[in-house]
Design a protein around this motif. Structure first.
Motif, PDB file in Angstrom:
ATOM      1  N   GLU A   1      -4.307  -6.071   3.120  1.00  0.00           N
ATOM      2  CA  GLU A   1      -3.138  -6.003   2.232  1.00  0.00           C
ATOM      3  C   GLU A   1      -3.158  -4.720   1.405  1.00  0.00           C
ATOM      4  OE1 GLU A   1      -3.288  -9.506  -0.086  1.00  0.00           O
ATOM      5  OE2 GLU A   1      -2.580 -10.853   1.503  1.00  0.00           O
ATOM      6  N   THR A   2      -4.373  -4.381   0.904  1.00  0.00           N
ATOM      7  CA  THR A   2      -4.473  -3.150   0.117  1.00  0.00           C
ATOM      8  C   THR A   2      -4.111  -1.934   0.957  1.00  0.00           C
ATOM      9  OG1 THR A   2      -6.251  -4.182  -1.153  1.00  0.00           O
ATOM     10  CG2 THR A   2      -5.984  -1.794  -1.370  1.00  0.00           C
ATOM     11  N   MET A   3      -4.653  -1.906   2.175  1.00  0.00           N
ATOM     12  CA  MET A   3      -4.331  -0.778   3.048  1.00  0.00           C
ATOM     13  C   MET A   3      -2.847  -0.749   3.392  1.00  0.00           C
ATOM     14  SD  MET A   3      -7.002   1.057   3.602  1.00  0.00           S
ATOM     15  CE  MET A   3      -6.521   1.972   5.057  1.00  0.00           C
ATOM     16  N   GLU A   4      -2.294  -1.956   3.645  1.00  0.00           N
ATOM     17  CA  GLU A   4      -0.853  -1.995   3.944  1.00  0.00           C
ATOM     18  C   GLU A   4      -0.037  -1.525   2.745  1.00  0.00           C
ATOM     19  OE1 GLU A   4      -0.007  -5.935   5.147  1.00  0.00           O
ATOM     20  OE2 GLU A   4      -0.795  -5.709   7.180  1.00  0.00           O
ATOM     21  N   LYS A   5      -0.449  -2.019   1.541  1.00  0.00           N
ATOM     22  CA  LYS A   5       0.270  -1.570   0.340  1.00  0.00           C
ATOM     23  C   LYS A   5       0.129  -0.069   0.159  1.00  0.00           C
ATOM     24  CE  LYS A   5      -0.028  -5.892  -2.299  1.00  0.00           C
ATOM     25  NZ  LYS A   5      -0.602  -6.540  -3.503  1.00  0.00           N
ATOM     26  N   LYS A   6      -1.137   0.403   0.321  1.00  0.00           N
ATOM     27  CA  LYS A   6      -1.326   1.843   0.187  1.00  0.00           C
ATOM     28  C   LYS A   6      -0.528   2.598   1.227  1.00  0.00           C
ATOM     29  CE  LYS A   6      -5.918   1.907  -1.931  1.00  0.00           C
ATOM     30  NZ  LYS A   6      -7.327   2.336  -1.768  1.00  0.00           N
ATOM     31  N   LEU A   7      -0.525   2.049   2.447  1.00  0.00           N
ATOM     32  CA  LEU A   7       0.232   2.710   3.512  1.00  0.00           C
ATOM     33  C   LEU A   7       1.725   2.730   3.185  1.00  0.00           C
ATOM     34  CD1 LEU A   7       0.045   4.021   6.296  1.00  0.00           C
ATOM     35  CD2 LEU A   7       0.328   1.768   7.306  1.00  0.00           C
ATOM     36  N   VAL A   8       2.225   1.575   2.684  1.00  0.00           N
ATOM     37  CA  VAL A   8       3.649   1.522   2.307  1.00  0.00           C
ATOM     38  C   VAL A   8       3.928   2.488   1.161  1.00  0.00           C
ATOM     39  CG1 VAL A   8       5.436   0.041   1.317  1.00  0.00           C
ATOM     40  CG2 VAL A   8       3.977  -0.840   3.128  1.00  0.00           C
ATOM     41  N   GLU A   9       3.021   2.464   0.144  1.00  0.00           N
ATOM     42  CA  GLU A   9       3.221   3.371  -0.981  1.00  0.00           C
ATOM     43  C   GLU A   9       3.138   4.827  -0.536  1.00  0.00           C
ATOM     44  OE1 GLU A   9       0.323   2.295  -3.834  1.00  0.00           O
ATOM     45  OE2 GLU A   9       1.301   0.414  -4.430  1.00  0.00           O
ATOM     46  N   GLU A  10       2.134   5.111   0.274  1.00  0.00           N
ATOM     47  CA  GLU A  10       2.027   6.484   0.758  1.00  0.00           C
ATOM     48  C   GLU A  10       3.219   6.862   1.619  1.00  0.00           C
ATOM     49  OE1 GLU A  10      -1.658   6.781   2.746  1.00  0.00           O
ATOM     50  OE2 GLU A  10      -2.886   6.741   0.912  1.00  0.00           O
ATOM     51  N   THR A  11       3.687   5.895   2.415  1.00  0.00           N
ATOM     52  CA  THR A  11       4.888   6.177   3.214  1.00  0.00           C
ATOM     53  C   THR A  11       6.087   6.461   2.317  1.00  0.00           C
ATOM     54  OG1 THR A  11       4.049   4.684   4.925  1.00  0.00           O
ATOM     55  CG2 THR A  11       6.366   5.298   5.041  1.00  0.00           C
TER      56      THR A  11
END
Length: 1850
Positions: free
Chosen positions: A1054-1064
């Motif tokens: 979830e953290t990676m997905e959130k970070k990925l979404v935020e970074e995206t």
């Protein structure tokens, strides 16, 4: 209506109050004429009896209705008087935080003592171009009005800023100048506006000081003329100063400072360049320490010094002059420290080698002895002799101070002169706007000469102000043609005459100064004798003979006569000035040059500047009479002359007034002191303006506004078609007294109080209507409620009665049933009692008998058992003792083992709880569990073995027992036999005893075995249970760890997905920002390009020299042409003749600085993009690395890779050699061949042409072979399976393939380094093999050469064949060659299949390398084709030249060459052919002269783009790069030229935006790239470009499309902007919802729709027009959505910005209007199917602002709802709307200050922009999504109307 009739019960009035000045009260009963007392109720809850003045019988002032309170213009108030003005200002300042208010033509500015965000560039842009009444009051509105009137009336303007010290005059003047600098710009590149603003810090440092009232008080007056040219751009400025307070240089009062520059110098004394000044702390100097306050809180004097020096540098004051200024200032400070010692009462001296004087003389460059002498002496000149007289210590001190003041004044004037020189412009001044920053009316406890001059100047300004206001008032009456009488206003001419007339105060002062023994006392007596009791404005104090009182327009002021003569004379000893003039310091004599005479502004010099008036220091050389006369000019005389010049300037201009008010004396932010405010309002003329307005008709309404507001007071029969007549009829009925109003041409004029009366009637009417509506609605609701209750009651009664009847019937049934039940129940109870008693008796008997029998039996049994028990107890005691001992031993063992196990368990638990344990456990937990499970299984096996042993022992025991039993039976038989045989008894008895003993022993052994088995069983069970518990714990721990791992993995995911979404999202935002930045750069570049073209045209017009040749507009492509040319040799050779053919006209050089900046920016963007791409790749690699973490990595065999690279390099070098040989061959042919050899028809020519043809065909054949071999290679790779016994080459191929697939070359390289030693020996062996292979390759090369010779022979043979036979022969030869080669190698390796397989693999590898090289050499092929084209062109030229020289006979003798008959095309190929010379004609007809409204209306959308692309296709088909480049460049430049010429036409811009995008899409669609081709049909894919890659031109076209889009946005913004405010805010879409309020003198734009005003329908029609035009031009739907989003953003931003700057628009009804208008816009979006374009979201701030106007604003819940609702608005915007909220009707309530503070507290943590206004100029970054066309190119028909008959379809 009589005014006394308004004093009814509950009417509110103002009464005087000593503390609050005015206090509000409410009447408790109606006033009747003759009443002497009014019963009032104060706001604090007290009742008061207010007595009327018996003489005047004036009633207290009436209070305005609440809806009029807080108005922008004080003249809009119905009751115009002092308390109404004071209350209105207080409400706006305290409650609404508004510091500006209009009072007629005056802008009242209250100093907030706080930085407000209302002066930014966005606010300036909002006020620019607006009418003064359309926006809220602001200094920018006054500046805009002055600027507009200057441009409209061509008349010079003046802005007069006045007020007390600390009221904000300097800041207001500064903001006005900033507005002019921002709006107008400068006419040159010299940044004049920056210089004008830079003059402020210089003048503040030398002319401002700290006083008790203000930390930055201006101690001089200044008038700055800002000059403009004919285009109304700033060209320069000029400054005039008035009455510098020179006394501050030598004296400061308590808590005050000297001028800022002295403290800045002292703070910067440690700088190396200032060491020569020998300065120190400010406390070390007499002139800077007197006030005792050398530091201002929050001000860093050292930083201010740096700003001052920076401003001096900007204004052109060199470093030398700056150091000179600082030397003089430092000298003044040291001069102040010069001390004197008295010799006697009439003489004094300076101590020898006095350090301060020595420093002063060194800095000034004068002689120490001479200056020391003249500081203590003076020269007296008579008619015959000259005397040198010593002076006393007091006189010497005064002379020293006078000299310091004089030097500072001269330096001040010198700096002002140099500032004016820096601001002067050589361009002729067309007009100017003057900004007067002058002191306001002053009155202190002790008033001297300075206050007298200041108040004199204010008297003159007030007179001019009164005349101007009176003039405007009368002009308004005359314009409206209403009868008027002369308004009596205060004329202060008598006071001015008292001061400046003959025998006035100044005249008597000058006369007394001329007297030899004139004193202040004698002058005072002359004043008394001349004016006392003769002038009503002059008075004498009762207790003083050295003072006088003047009744000024603002107040009475008492002046002390002491010091008037000295300050008026301003005496400076001539000898001291001579000493300074003889200085070696060159700058010092410049300060004392002769003053020029003052010149009137009306007759100014050619430069438009007016020289300053200065104080003469000494007589000039010349005639004695003239010198004496000039020397006698006093300060008062000079000030009077300067003031007259100023008044002439102001009278020659249109004045605008800004009155600054100081709200309190303590500099508290937003604190209002009523007493101080009233004093200043009286002094600045605001109340006089109110009085003049109130004397006439202050309230003015247009007929339409009056009808709209008071329509409720009219009956239907009163409404006529003529609005003017309707208003007249209504007013005659409402106000019988006709003197209370007048009818003008366009307006109705009302006396004071009449609007309030009309508002009262309107409110009463609305209240009565509301009561009637409420009465009717309440009656209807009650009637409805009654009927509903009656119906409900009847229904309830019906149900209740039925329920009661059913209950009664049920009761009867239950009564009868109860009787029957009772009968049977009683019988049953009696029968049951009988049966129970009988049964109980029997049971008792049985129990008793049994009890007695059992007792007897138990007694017998007890006796019998006692004996047995004793026997067994004794045995049990022995066994128990034994068991207890054994149990104790076992227990001790268990405790010891348990203790050891607990310790071990504790360690395990500690390890289990630790993080490291978890980390270790989660790695090997499963293995450990498996081991434990295995251990448990082993223990179970041991347990089973033990159980088997135990069973075996039990079997043995049972067998022995059976044996014993059999023995026992046998013994019994023996006993029986013994009985028979008595002889054998004894022996048998002994045997029996022995057997018994054995039996007992066996039994004991059995018991011990059983006990051991039980014990072992228990131990085993304990162990098993312990293991089960441990297993359970381990399982639980495993599950917990698994759960924890799952949760951690889930959290990490979830953290990676959130970070990925935020970074995206961040990357998307960064991409949009970069895109916006890039498009802004393009916009700036296009703007500079247009400016460059304009300047070029201006230069052409100025020089008037026509230039030959074609004039070409520079473009992005043309300026960077080298970037888009192909980097080939032939391209370079082609550019040379093209460049030489251009006309040799003189080109204007490109703006290289801008080009380099753009290039640098593009480079930075590319680097940032590369960094982002690298970061993305790195993250992807991390993911792949984590997935492949446990996989094994293959190793690289470096030697084989090096071998392959060597082979590839050898092949490349061989290829280069062949290229060089080919180039040398061409060179030799071109140099050595004679013309006849290369002529057409010559054998060499034919051979060359045929060779080139065959080479091209050979290349095609090779390509096909490579493709076939590539497919075979792929199939062979799939067929080959990996084996352990493969050769090194096979392993290498697999390793390389694995590395390519897995991307692990880096890891393999690390492994290679580790195995480097092992490979050394292998490299040696491979080296030998390489040498052998090299020998083989040499042989192969020799074979290839032979093959090449053979192929050349075959080629020569093929040249003699026809073309079809040539191709077949070539194919046959190639097939034969390949077959022979394969057969050769098959025979060679027939015996060794492994070698054959390795040969095939090496062949495949070589083929891969060759394919890669072939792909790299495609450009070489293209180069050869281009060379072929050049050769063909040259040969064509030679052919034309030689055909003329060849005779017909020669032609006949030539052999006939075979003619190639072209293939007949079945259909068109979607190309258009044109000649090179027709290119300009094509561009002219298709682009330059094509009009969207003309011929283009009936065209296919995007037809010009299709035609241009089809022309490009044909040039590509011909492989003519020059034609392609020329056509594309001409197209781009022509589109730019069209847009520059007709760039303000929306249809033109839209048309070319659509066609540019379509052209761009065509270049992508037919580029041949797979990503674009997948949308095409098979036929369309055949039309792709074959020779040229136009990706660079696509970028140029994309940039061009971005520029066109931005131009389109600007065009539609210019069209929409005039409509938005009127249609969205001012126009009442829902009629009757909001009424018009009175607006005062500054009339706003009417909200009533006239013929010329815009409505919402106008906006919608315009939007529909935009949409239809874009659809008609075939614009991409996605692009239309982006345009719609931009349009709606403009609408929302401009509407919201005007809402935030207009107080009258912030009301509940206006919120309703806005929401309705927004809903209409949303409906338009739905109709056009644009709801998903994001346009609606851009209106979200406006929607939330409208909702904010309508929601409740009282409680904390309301505040919470507002905070959650207004997430698209910033905190500043929310607070601004709440502050501006204004009720339109009495039924609405204002927003309380506490509620606004609650909102601010709740929003304090919100992080948003502090900017108040939205950026209406913001343009969203545009994208052009690929939109392929389904239109087939071959089906396009060209209309004849385009005039393109010279092009042909191909």
């Amino acid at each position: 209506m009589a005014a006394s009739q308004l004093y009814t019960k509950f009417a509110r009035v103002w009464i005087p109050d000593p503390e609050e000045v005015w206090k509000s009260a409410e009447l408790l009963k109606d006033y009747k004429p003759g009443d002497k007392v009014l019963l009032l109720h104060l706001e604090e809850g007290k009742d008061l009896e207010y007595r009327l003045d018996p003489k005047t019988k004036e009633l207290p002032h009436l209070r305005n209705p609440d809806i009029l309170v807080g108005e922008n213009d004080l003249t809009a108030l119905s009751y115009l008087h002092e308390p109404a003005v004071l209350h209105n200002l207080r409400v706006r300042f305290i409650d609404s935080k508004l510091i500006y208010t209009y009072c007629g033509i005056v802008l009242v500015a209250i100093n907030p003592y706080e930085q407000l965000p209302i002066y930014g560039e966005d606010i300036i842009n909002a006020y620019s171009g607006q009418n003064m009444g359309d926006m809220d009051p602001h200094i920018f509105a006054v500046a805009e009005e002055a600027y507009k009137q200057m441009a409209r009336d061509e008349r010079n303007q003046s802005i007069i800023v006045s007020g007390e010290s600390g009221a904000g005059k300097t800041v207001s003047a500064k903001y006005a100048m900033r507005y002019f600098a921002t709006v107008s710009g400068s006419a040159s590149e010299a940044n004049v506006e920056e210089k004008v603003l830079a003059s402020n810090p210089i003048m503040e440092s030398i002319g401002n000081a700290k006083t008790t009232r203000n930390d930055n008080s201006s101690r001089f007056g200044k008038y700055i003329e800002i000059g403009f040219d004919k285009r109304y751009r700033i060209i320069g400025a000029n400054m005039r100063t008035y009455l510098l307070e020179k006394s501050r240089v030598v004296f400061q009062a308590e808590e005050e400072r000297n001028y800022h520059i002295f403290y800045q110098l002292c703070a910067s004394a440690k700088l190396p360049e200032f060491k020569m000044l020998r300065l120190g702390n400010a406390d070390h100097f007499h002139y800077t320490k007197q006030g005792g306050s050398p530091v201002i809180e929050g001000i860093d004097d050292a930083k201010e010094m740096a700003h001052t020096r920076q401003a001096c540098t900007l204004l052109g004051i060199s470093e030398n002059y700056q150091m000179g200024i600082f030397r003089i200032l430092a000298g003044i400070l040291h001069l102040g420290n010069v001390g004197f010692t008295s010799r006697d009462s009439d003489s004094c001296t300076i101590p020898p080698k006095h350090e301060p004087l020595s420093i002063f003389c060194d800095l000034m460059g004068v002689d120490y002895e001479e200056m020391c002498h003249w500081l203590c002496h003076r020269k007296l000149a008579t008619a015959t002799e000259t005397y040198i007289k010593p002076i006393s210590k007091l006189q010497a001190t005064n002379a020293r101070d006078a000299l310091a003041k004089h030097i500072y004044a001269k330096l001040f004037n010198w700096i002002v002169d140099h500032v004016n020189q820096a601001l002067h412009s050589a361009v002729k001044q067309h007009s100017f706007i003057g900004v007067l920053d002058i002191y306001g009316f002053e009155t202190f406890e002790i008033n001297s000469f300075e206050q007298f001059c200041i108040n004199y100047a204010n008297e003159k300004l007030q007179q001019q102000f009164n005349l101007h206001v009176f003039k405007l008032e009368q002009e308004e009456y005359m314009k409206e043609q209403i009868p008027w009488t002369l308004i009596d206003f205060y004329d202060n001419q008598p006071c001015i005459n008292l001061i400046e007339s003959k025998l006035g105060i100044l005249d008597l002062l000058d006369e007394e100064c001329k007297m030899p023994k004139g004193t202040d006392d004698t002058w005072a007596q002359k004043l008394y004798n001349t004016h006392l009791n003769k002038c009503a404005l002059f008075e004498k104090p009762r207790l003083s003979n050295k003072a006088f009182i003047i009744q000024h327009f603002a107040d009475k002021v008492e002046y002390q006569c002491e010091g008037f003569l000295e300050k008026n004379k301003d005496t400076v000893y001539e000898e001291q000035i001579k000493v300074l003039k003889s200085s070696k310091f060159k700058m010092l004599p410049e300060l004392f040059q002769d003053d020029e005479k003052a010149i009137s502004p009306t007759s100014a010099t050619s430069s438009g500047r007016t020289p300053l008036t200065r104080i003469p220091a000494k007589p000039t050389k010349g005639r004695p009479g003239q010198t004496a006369k000039e020397h006698k000019k006093t300060v008062g005389h000079q000030f009077r002359n300067s003031l007259h010049l100023l008044m002439e300037t102001l009278n020659a201009t249109t004045p605008h007034y800004v009155r600054c008010i100081k709200p309190n004396d303590f500099k508290f932010p937003f604190t209002f002191d009523e007493k101080r405010a009233v004093q200043q309002l009286r002094a600045c003329g605001v109340l006089e303006t109110i009085r003049i307005s109130a004397a006439g008709f202050p309230s003015r309404w247009t007929y339409q506004e009056f009808f709209s507001r008071y329509r409720v007071l009219m009956k239907q029969k009163d409404v006529l078609s003529d609005r003017k007549q309707t208003c007249k009829n209504v007013l005659e009925n409402l106000i019988p007294d006709k003197d209370k109003y007048q009818f003008g041409k366009t307006k109705i004029f009302f006396r004071a109080g009449q609007v309030a009366y009309l508002e009262k009637l309107r409110a009463d009417k609305l209240r009565a209507a509301c009561i009637r509506i409420q009465k009717t609605i309440r009656g209807w609701l009650q009637r409805k409620k009654y009927l509903r209750m009656r119906k409900a009651a009847i229904t309830v009664q019906r149900y209740v009665r039925g329920y009661q009847a059913r209950c009664y019937a049920k009761f009867l049934r239950r009564t009868k049933a109860a009787t029957i039940i009772q009968k049977y129940w009683r019988m049953y109870v009696v029968h049951r009692k009988y049966k129970s008693k009988r049964a109980a008796t029997i049971v008792l008997q049985s129990y008793l008998r049994g009890y007695l029998a059992r007792n007897r039996y138990r007694k017998i049994l007890r006796d019998h058992k006692a004996v047995i028990i004793q026997k067994w107890v004794r045995g049990w005691l022995a066994r128990t003792y034994y068991k207890r001992s054994l149990h104790a031993i076992i227990y001790l063992q268990c405790c010891l083992r348990r203790m050891i196990a607990k310790r071990e368990l504790k360690k395990l638990k500690i390890e289990a709880r630790s993080v490291e344990r978890y980390k270790k456990l989660h790695i090997g937990m499963e293995n450990k569990i498996m081991q434990l499970q295995r251990k448990v299984d082993e223990q179970n096996k041991d347990y089973k073995c033990l159980m088997e042993k135990l069973t075996h022992l039990e079997g043995i025991y049972n067998s022995e027992t059976e044996k014993l039993r059999s023995d026992l039976e046998r013994l019994q038989l023996s006993e029986e036999e013994a009985r028979i045989a008595t002889g054998r008894v004894l022996s048998l008895q002994e045997e029996v005893a022995k057997l018994r003993k054995d039996l007992e022993q066996t039994r004991s052994e059995k018991k011990s075995i059983e006990e051991r088995a039980d014990r072992y069983k228990q131990e085993t069970e304990q162990v098993v249970s312990t293991l089960k518990e441990e297993n359970t714990l381990l399982k639980q721990e495993k599950e917990a760890l698994n759960h924890l791992m799952v949760e951690q993995a889930k959290e990490m995911t979830e953290t990676m997905e959130k970070k990925l979404v935020e970074e995206t999202k961040q990357l998307e935002l960064d991409l949009n920002d970069e895109r916006l930045r890039y498009q802004n750069l393009l916009n700036e570049f296009s703007r500079l390009e247009e400016r460059y073209d304009d300047l070029k045209e201006e230069m052409t017009l100025m020089l008037n020299v026509p230039k030959p040749g074609h004039k070409r507009t520079d473009s992005t492509h043309s300026s960077n042409e080298s970037e888009y040319t192909f980097s080939t040799e032939i391209a370079e050779t082609e550019d040379i003749p093209l460049r030489t053919e251009e006309p040799s006209e003189k080109k204007v050089p490109l703006d290289m600085s801008l080009f380099l900046k753009l290039q640098k920016r593009v480079t930075e963007l590319e680097q940032e993009k590369q960094v982002m791409q690298d970061e993305l790749d790195r993250k992807e690699e991390q993911v792949l690395r984590s997935k492949a973490k446990e996989e094994e990595r293959p190793q690289i065999r470096g030697a084989e890779l090096e071998y392959e690279s060597l082979k590839r390099q050898e092949l490349e070098s061989e290829n280069k050699k062949l290229k060089n040989e080919l180039n040398e061959l061409r060179k030799a042919l071109s140099e050595k061949s004679a013309p006849e050899v290369t002529a057409p028809g010559a054998p060499a020519y034919r051979v060359l042409m045929e060779q080139l043809t065959s080479v091209s065909e050979e290349l095609d054949v090779r390509k096909e072979e490579v493709l076939i071999l590539r497919s075979q290679l792929v199939s062979q790779k799939e067929a080959i399976q990996p084996k352990n016994t493969m050769t090194d080459a096979t392993v290498l191929l697999e390793d390389v393939q694995k590395m390519k697939d897995k991307g692990e070359i880096a890891q393999a390289y690390i492994g290679l380094k580790e195995t480097n030693r092992l490979l050394e020996s292998q490299l040696q062996s491979q080296k030998r093999s390489h040498e052998n292979e090299a020998e083989a390759l040499r042989g192969e090369i020799q074979n290839l050469k032979e093959e090449n010779n053979r192929q050349q022979q075959l080629l020569a043979q093929n040249l003699q064949l026809p073309p079809e036979a040539r191709i077949e022969a070539s194919l046959q030869h190639e097939i034969t060659r390949l077959t022979n080669e394969n057969l050769y190698f098959e025979e060679l390796y027939a015996d060794d299949p492994k070698k054959y397989q390795s040969y095939r693999i090496s062949l495949y590898k070589r083929m891969i390398d060759l394919m890669e090289q072939l792909e790299k050499q495609d450009k070489t092929v293209r180069k050869l084709k281009k060379q072929l084209k050049v050769f063909a062109k040259k040969i064509g030229e030679l052919e034309v030249g030689q055909m003329e020289n060849i005779s017909p006979g020669q032609i006949i003798d030539e052999p006939i060459r075979p003619v190639n008959i072209p293939r007949k095309e079945k259909d068109f190929q979607g190309m258009l052919e044109y000649k090179k010379e027709d290119e300009q004609k094509l561009v002219k007809n298709l682009i330059l002269e094509l009009k969207p409204r003309g011929v283009a209306v009936n065209l296919i959308p995007g037809l010009p783009a299709y035609i241009l692309f089809m022309c490009v296709r044909h040039a590509d088909y011909l492989n003519d790069d020059q034609k392609v480049r020329s056509l594309l460049t001409s197209t781009i430049n022509s589109i730019k030229k069209v847009l520059k010429k007709r760039g303000d036409d929306f249809e033109t811009v839209s048309f070319w935006l659509s066609n540019t995008c379509r052209f761009l899409h065509c270049l992508k669609q037919y580029s041949g790239e797979e990503g674009f081709m997948k949308h095409n049909t098979s036929r369309q894919n055949e039309h792709c470009l074959t020779n040229f890659d136009l990706a660079e031109y696509r970028q140029v076209l994309s940039d061009l499309a971005i520029q066109i889009y931005q131009q389109l946005v600007r065009v539609l913004e210019n069209i929409l902007q005039p409509m938005i405010v009127s249609g969205m805010l001012e126009h009442e879409t829902i009629q009757g919802v909001s009424g018009v309020k009175p607006t005062g003198l500054r009339k706003r734009t009417s909200s009533i729709a006239d013929e010329g005003t815009y409505t919402l329908d106008s906006i919608l029609r315009q939007l529909s027009s935009f949409h239809s035009v874009m659809c008609q031009h075939g614009m991409d739907p996605e692009l239309i959505k982006q345009v719609a989003k931009q349009m709606f953003y403009i609408v929302g931003a401009i509407t919201l910005n005007n809402l935030l700057l207009r107080k009258d628009m912030c009301s509940w009804s206006k919120g309703m209007q806005i929401r309705y208008n927004v809903s209409q816009l949303e409906e338009w979006l739905r109709d056009k199917n644009l709801m998903n374009s994001g346009a609606k979201e851009t209106l979200e701030p406006l929607i939330q602002a409208a909702q904010l106007l309508q929601v409740k604003k009282k409680t904390d819940d309301d505040a919470e709802a507002i905070c959650s609702m207004c997430n698209a608005l910033t905190t500043a915007q929310i607070v601004k709307v709440l502050n501006l909220y204004t009720p339109v009707n009495e039924f609405e309530e204002r927003v309380s200050v506490s509620f606004i503070r609650t909102i601010q507290m709740r929003l304090r943590d919100r992080k948003d922009s502090p900017q108040l206004l939205m950026d209406a100029k913001h343009i969203f970054p545009v994208t052009f999504p690929f939109n392929p066309s389904s239109l087939a190119l071959e089906t396009i028909q060209i209309p004849a109307s385009l005039g393109l008959g010279f092009i042909a379809r191909v």
